[in-house]
Each structure stands twice: as C-alpha cells, then as structure tokens.
Design a protein around this motif. Sequence first.
Motif, short mmCIF file in Angstrom:
data_model
loop_
_atom_site.label_atom_id
_atom_site.label_comp_id
_atom_site.label_asym_id
_atom_site.label_seq_id
_atom_site.Cartn_x
_atom_site.Cartn_y
_atom_site.Cartn_z
N GLY A 135 -10.91 15.04 4.53
CA GLY A 135 -9.58 15.10 3.94
C GLY A 135 -9.62 14.56 2.52
N HIS A 136 -8.76 15.11 1.68
CA HIS A 136 -8.72 14.67 0.28
C HIS A 136 -7.33 14.94 -0.26
N ILE A 137 -6.66 13.92 -0.78
CA ILE A 137 -5.38 14.11 -1.46
C ILE A 137 -5.68 14.22 -2.95
N THR A 138 -5.10 15.24 -3.58
CA THR A 138 -5.50 15.53 -4.96
C THR A 138 -4.32 16.08 -5.73
N SER A 139 -4.47 16.17 -7.04
CA SER A 139 -3.41 16.67 -7.91
C SER A 139 -4.04 17.09 -9.23
N LEU A 140 -3.33 17.97 -9.96
CA LEU A 140 -3.80 18.34 -11.30
C LEU A 140 -3.59 17.19 -12.29
N LYS A 141 -2.70 16.26 -11.91
CA LYS A 141 -2.47 15.07 -12.77
C LYS A 141 -2.63 13.83 -11.90
N PRO A 142 -3.86 13.52 -11.45
CA PRO A 142 -4.04 12.39 -10.54
C PRO A 142 -3.89 11.05 -11.28
N ILE A 143 -3.37 10.08 -10.53
CA ILE A 143 -3.28 8.73 -11.10
C ILE A 143 -4.66 8.08 -11.07
N ARG A 144 -5.39 8.29 -9.96
CA ARG A 144 -6.73 7.70 -9.80
C ARG A 144 -7.78 8.78 -10.00
N ALA A 145 -8.92 8.38 -10.55
CA ALA A 145 -10.00 9.35 -10.78
C ALA A 145 -10.54 9.89 -9.46
N TRP A 150 -12.86 24.05 -6.19
CA TRP A 150 -12.04 24.87 -5.26
C TRP A 150 -10.61 24.35 -5.22
N GLU A 151 -10.47 23.01 -5.13
CA GLU A 151 -9.13 22.43 -5.06
C GLU A 151 -8.35 22.68 -6.34
N LYS A 152 -9.03 22.67 -7.47
CA LYS A 152 -8.35 22.91 -8.73
C LYS A 152 -7.78 24.33 -8.76
N MET A 163 0.88 -1.20 0.00
CA MET A 163 0.00 0.00 0.00
C MET A 163 0.90 1.23 0.00
N ASN A 164 0.81 2.03 -1.08
CA ASN A 164 1.63 3.24 -1.16
C ASN A 164 1.03 4.33 -0.28
N PRO A 165 1.76 5.44 0.00
CA PRO A 165 1.26 6.49 0.92
C PRO A 165 -0.07 7.09 0.50
N ALA A 166 -0.26 7.32 -0.81
CA ALA A 166 -1.52 7.95 -1.24
C ALA A 166 -2.70 7.03 -0.96
N TYR A 167 -2.52 5.71 -1.25
CA TYR A 167 -3.57 4.73 -1.01
C TYR A 167 -3.92 4.71 0.49
N MET A 168 -2.87 4.67 1.32
CA MET A 168 -3.10 4.63 2.78
C MET A 168 -3.80 5.90 3.26
N THR A 169 -3.34 7.07 2.77
CA THR A 169 -3.94 8.34 3.21
C THR A 169 -5.41 8.42 2.84
N GLY A 186 -1.56 18.31 -3.50
CA GLY A 186 -1.77 18.88 -2.17
C GLY A 186 -2.73 18.05 -1.35
N LEU A 187 -2.70 18.30 -0.04
CA LEU A 187 -3.65 17.69 0.91
C LEU A 187 -4.71 18.73 1.25
N SER A 188 -5.94 18.39 1.03
CA SER A 188 -7.06 19.30 1.30
C SER A 188 -7.80 18.83 2.55
N VAL A 189 -8.04 19.77 3.47
CA VAL A 189 -8.77 19.48 4.72
C VAL A 189 -9.95 20.44 4.82
N SER A 190 -11.13 19.91 5.14
CA SER A 190 -12.33 20.73 5.30
C SER A 190 -12.90 20.49 6.69
N VAL A 191 -12.97 21.56 7.49
CA VAL A 191 -13.45 21.47 8.88
C VAL A 191 -14.80 22.17 8.97
#
Length: 794
Positions: free
Chosen positions: A128-138, A145-147, A106-112, A201-206
Amino acid sequence: MQQGASTGLTPGNRIQRFGAIIAVFWTLLVAYSLYWDHRQHQEDVLLLGKMQSQAFFEKDLLYRRWASRHGGVYVPVTESTQPNPYLSHIPERDITTPSGKRLTLMNPAYMTRQVFEMAQEYTGTGRGHITSLKPIRAENAPDLWEKGVLQTFERGVTEVGEIEHIDGKPYYRYMKSLFADKPCLKCHAPQGYHEGDVRGGLSVSVPLEPIYAMLAKEMRGVYINHAFIWLLGLGGIGFGTRRLGRMTTELYEQTVALEHEIVEREVAQEALQEQTIVLEEEIAERRQIEETVRLSEEKFSKSFDNAPIIMTISTFEEGRFLDVNKKFVELSGFSRQEAVGRASLELGWITPDQRQVLLTEFGEKGRTSGVELRLCSKDKKYITCRYYGELITVDGRQCLLSLAYDMTEQRAMEEQLRQAQKMEAIGQLAGGVAHDFNNVLTVIMGYCNLLQMDPTLDTHQRDEVEQIVASSEKAAQLTRGLLTFSRKEVMDFRLADLNGIVQHVQKFLARVIGEDIQLRTICNRPEITVRVDSAQIEQVLINLATNARDAMQMGGLLNIETNTLDVDDSFITTHGYGTPGRYACIAVSDSGCGMDEQTRKRIFEPFFTTKEQGKGTGLGMAIVYGIVKQHNGFITVYSEPGHGTTFRIYLPLSEGGQGPQEETGEPVVPDGGTETILVAEDEAGVRRLLDDILTQYGYQVILAEDGQEAVEKFMANRGKIHLVLMDIIMPRKSGQEAVAEIWRLQPDIKVCYASGYTADFIRNRGVDDGGIELVMKPVRPQELLWKVREILDR
C-alpha cells in the motif's frame, strides 16, 4: 458399382474419409473447449486480483476515515514515531499525560503509512502507498505508474486497476482517488486544497504469483481431462469407422457377387429358353411380365401420390415437372394442372442459386441427400424443407426423383426454444442489474425518508427532496419492469371475506400437509373484505402449504394468519414495490428448514426448484407469484436457513372495506432522547439505518453485528445502556440466547426485539413475549422512534 467407380473410392474408403472428417471436427471442438477454459482462467486472474486490491483499499480507506473523523489520534512518542513536523502549526500537536507520558498527534496519512509498513513487514502480501502529485513528505512521492494514474484523476477518472511488473514479478495494481474533506484541510489547506478537491490517491499492489500458481495447477487438470476426452473420442471414432467400413465393404462385395450370379443365371435362362420355349409359352410369359409391371407401377403410383412428404418427378436438365403428389399440391398451393409441364424456376418454387447447389452436388456424388432448402409457395410463403434426390430413367430419359420433408414447424419450434433460452439469459442479466441498482436506490430513498422527517427543511428544500423520492421511485419501477413475470389467466373477481376463504380451505390443507404437521389459523379481524378470485387464492394457499410440507420432513407447525396492515414509504423503500395504504395480509409461516439468500431470490422463477428430480416441476411458486400479481397485490418472503420461512401476501382491500389510502400531512415523530441504546443486527444495511435514525434524534448508539458481540459490548458498557434493540435470528448466537445472558448480568434491562416474522410465529419458536416489545421489519422511522420512546419512558 458404377457410382463407386466414377468417384474412384470404394464404400469402405468413403467411410474412412468420413471418419477422418469427424476426427478433425472432434479435435477442433476439444481444442476450442481448451482455449475457452484457458481464457476463462485468465479472466479469473484479473477478477481475483481486482477483488483483493479493492479489499485492501477499502480497509486502508476505513482506517483513514476513522482517523479523519476523530481529527487524528494521539500515540506515544517512540523512535519510529516522532512528532510530525508538518503538524507543528497545531498548538496541541504534543501533549503530556498526567503520568508524564509524552503523546504526539498522528494525522491520518502518517497512520496509514505506518499501517502499510506494518502490513508489508508482517504479511508480505499486498503493498500500500498513499501518494499525491503535491506530497508533503518525500516518501509519499508517486512512482512512474502512480504519477500517470494521478494525472488521470485530474481529468475526472476515480479509479484505475491493471497488471504491472514490480521487481520482475507480476502485481495487480489498483488505485482510487482521495478527496479533500474538512478534517484533511488541517494539513493540506496550506497546499491550496479546498474541500472536495482531488488531493491524491491510495495505491494497492497485490502479487499475482500465488494466483497464477493456483490457476496453473487447475489448468494442468484441465489439460489432462481434455487430453483424455480427446483420446477417448478418437478411439471411439476410429473403432466405429473401422467397424462400419468393414460392414460396408462386405455388403459391397456381396452385391457384386449377386450381380455376377444374376448375369450368369440370365445367360443360362436364355440358353434354356432357346431350346425349350414355344410360341404359346413366350406369349404367356410376356403377358405375365406386363401384368407385373402394371402392378408395380400401380403400387408406386399410390405410394407416390399418398406419401406424407413432397415427392416430384422432373426432367434433370430443365427441372420441368412430369408429376407431383398430393403433399406438393397441399404445401405449394399449385394444383397438379398448374405444376405439370412447368419448370420449378418458372413457378418460383426454387431459386436459381438453390438449383445450382443441387446440380453441383449431383455432379459430384450422383445424388443429393439432406440439403436444406427454402421453397416458396404460390402465396409467397416460405417452406423450410430437407431435400433428397435420386436420378432415375423414365422412358429412356434421365429424370430426377425429388423428396422433400417439411421442417417449417420444427424450425419454428427450434427458434422458439432459442428465443426462450435467450429471454431466460436476459432475465438473469436483468435480475443482476436490478439487484445492484435497487441497492443504490434503497440508500437514496431511505435517507430521503429521513430528510422528509426533518422539520427544519423549508418548502423549497422539501420540494427538492420529494422530487428525488419521485425520481427514485420511477427508477425502482424501471428495475421492477425488468423482472415482471406476467400471467393472463381469466379471473372471476368477486367480493369475499378473506377469513372465510382461509377457513374454507383449512380442511383440505390438513389433508395436504399430513398428520405430523400442526395447522393453526388466526384471524385478527372479524371480517376482511377483498375483491378476489376465491379459487385462485385457495390455490395460492395450497401451493404454499405444499411447499411448507416439503420443508418440514420431520413435522412441525404451519401457521396461517390474516390481518390488515399499513404499507408505508419505509416498506416501499425496503422492498422496491407497493403503494402506500391499508392492505389485507395473509402470513403463511412454517417451522421448516428455511432457505438461504440465493434460493430466496430465485424462489418465484419459473422451473426453479430445490427438490429432487421428478419430485417438483418448479412452477408452484411461479403460479403463486402470477396469481398475486393479477390481483394487483404483492408477496414478500422472509427466511433464514434452519429457522423456517414466512410468506406475506398483500391484497388491496375492496372499495367497501378499508381501501388503500395515501398518507397526508407531515410525518409525526416523538421527541428524541440522550439515552444509550445497544443495537444488535447482522444485516449491515439495516444496522446502519437504525444507527442513523437513532443518532439523528439524539440517542447514543452502540452497534453489534451478532448476538455474541452484543453480549460482549453490553459487558463492556455495563451500567450505561438503557435499552437493547435485538434482532432475533443472528449468526454465532441468536437474539434469544444473547438476551438471556444479558438478563443474567442485569435483570431489569429493557429489551425490544426486531424481526420479519409474525409475533405468533416468534412465540412458537420459543421466545417468551412476557414483558418484551416487538418491532416488525421493515422498520418505519416514525414507528421505531415512538416504540423506543415509549419503552424508555416507562
């Protein structure tokens, strides 16, 4: 009575109008206070939301870093945790244990992502949401907002936080950039990422609804309090206005009645005089009247001339002086001859604008009361005065009687007070800035010290490290300059034996602290020569002893110890001040109540005190600090609540003694080792520094945050640990208690204590020093490594 008629208002009506003005002002004041409280609560919402978001972010980032550092983790294959298709290029993605259990990497992104889903499922709080402009997973694709935030990361921004609505509910959304490091390239190198690139980036919504609800509850109390205060104030204003108006009306009516009575008596007297007066009586009466007027004028003249305030009589139309008193001559610089016959504008005593203000007020009210003016003297010095004026008649001519009270000194004192308050506020701000900046400098300088100990550095690299250290020291000096408390007493510096000063003041200290406190002095050197003002050093000891006495209400031990100590770069890095070399040191320790970190930081501030009102001025410790600074020395404080306090005063040795010397040559360190060391330290920064030093030289390090965790980790690694490095005073369980339990488990385990207290003071706290080594804080890397090696080699 004529004045009231001219304005159309009775005295009672004027009082009521004045009361209405006060009520309006009171209402505005309460409204402003309510507005201020409301704005502060709004700021609190943003602050709490940001703090919670950052806490979520740091926790999630820690999970990722841990997993990245270990190259991912193997977990059992389940329905919810299937082999990651994006790791298929890794040969060992799937393994089978000897027992036949299937494990997948399990890589870090999968675990997170699974941690995020579990947190949402069990707590329902932050998202919480891990995201990227070029994500590997959909699933890792950014929302709108994250974009937008990720695009700002591409322009150099590292973090963004703001309030957004999700599903119609307010959330504080926080996002911080993630950089590609070497472990991350296992999965993301095919996407074109290189080490150090921004890959997402790591996105957190409280959710903010609980915070809004809590603050709304508080605001209801604020509204009720303000309403109560407002109504109470209005009631007081109304009561006072009615009472004062009633009294003023009664006085006015009595004055009118008295005037009527006087008129009636004058008519009756005239009628009586017409019938009974004779020529001789009329002459005598007139002479008596003349004498009375003369006496009245003489009294007025003396009162006028000797009054302690400025008094003048001038024409109303032109402002030409008819007479001035001595105070006018004293303050204005104009003689009586220069002033009389000349207008105030002609002398430059008053400006045209100021005179117009006075004339306008005279036209509206018939008098002037309490107007503040800036009057100009003959030598062009300005005098701030409060002006009062009344219209009088002199020889049938309308004139002006002016009175001016000099407020120049009062205004200067008020300005000094405002300046002092401003400087205090600046000092508090500077203290906060210096504290935060010094935290950064401590890390920079500490690790540069470790680099200086690295023998593999070439000359160019060593020069670069020394440049970083030199620049960091200059930055530290700048922050210390923000907090300097300067004293300028005249000192009588003479060569003296520090031991002799302590012994001389010892008898007096015994009377100061009382019989229920034991006083002990220890001189570790036969003679310590310093250039000091002996009386001032005695004052330092008296102030410290008095402070210690107040901290030991039930009695205790006061220990005063002299010695010579080395101050090295490690000390300077830890404390942010000092010069390398040998110093004379006085350690003053007590067994009192101690103090918390917040109090310790403010202990040397002028007028700061924790004592009851009337039992302390707050200047004792400030004076100690000022005296030590004037001796080109410095002072440190080590204290924890319930465990006493130790002050250490460092004074330069005299030229005839062992003066400060700069260290020469390269730092000498012993050979490292491979043994396992258990380090127990409650201060996170110190704990990490000890870990870095020992790990760098080959040792295996197990870390514990307190005494209880140290015992638990020793039990879990029993038989593997060779040395225990233990802080003495820690939460949950002290170092002494933890060592006692560890010895019950393994009596022959080697132990080394680390503490900021003196060795003698530690023994008096009940720690038996038989067979136990001690490392004094701040810990020098060379001394720590030598001590560890020495203990392990026994």
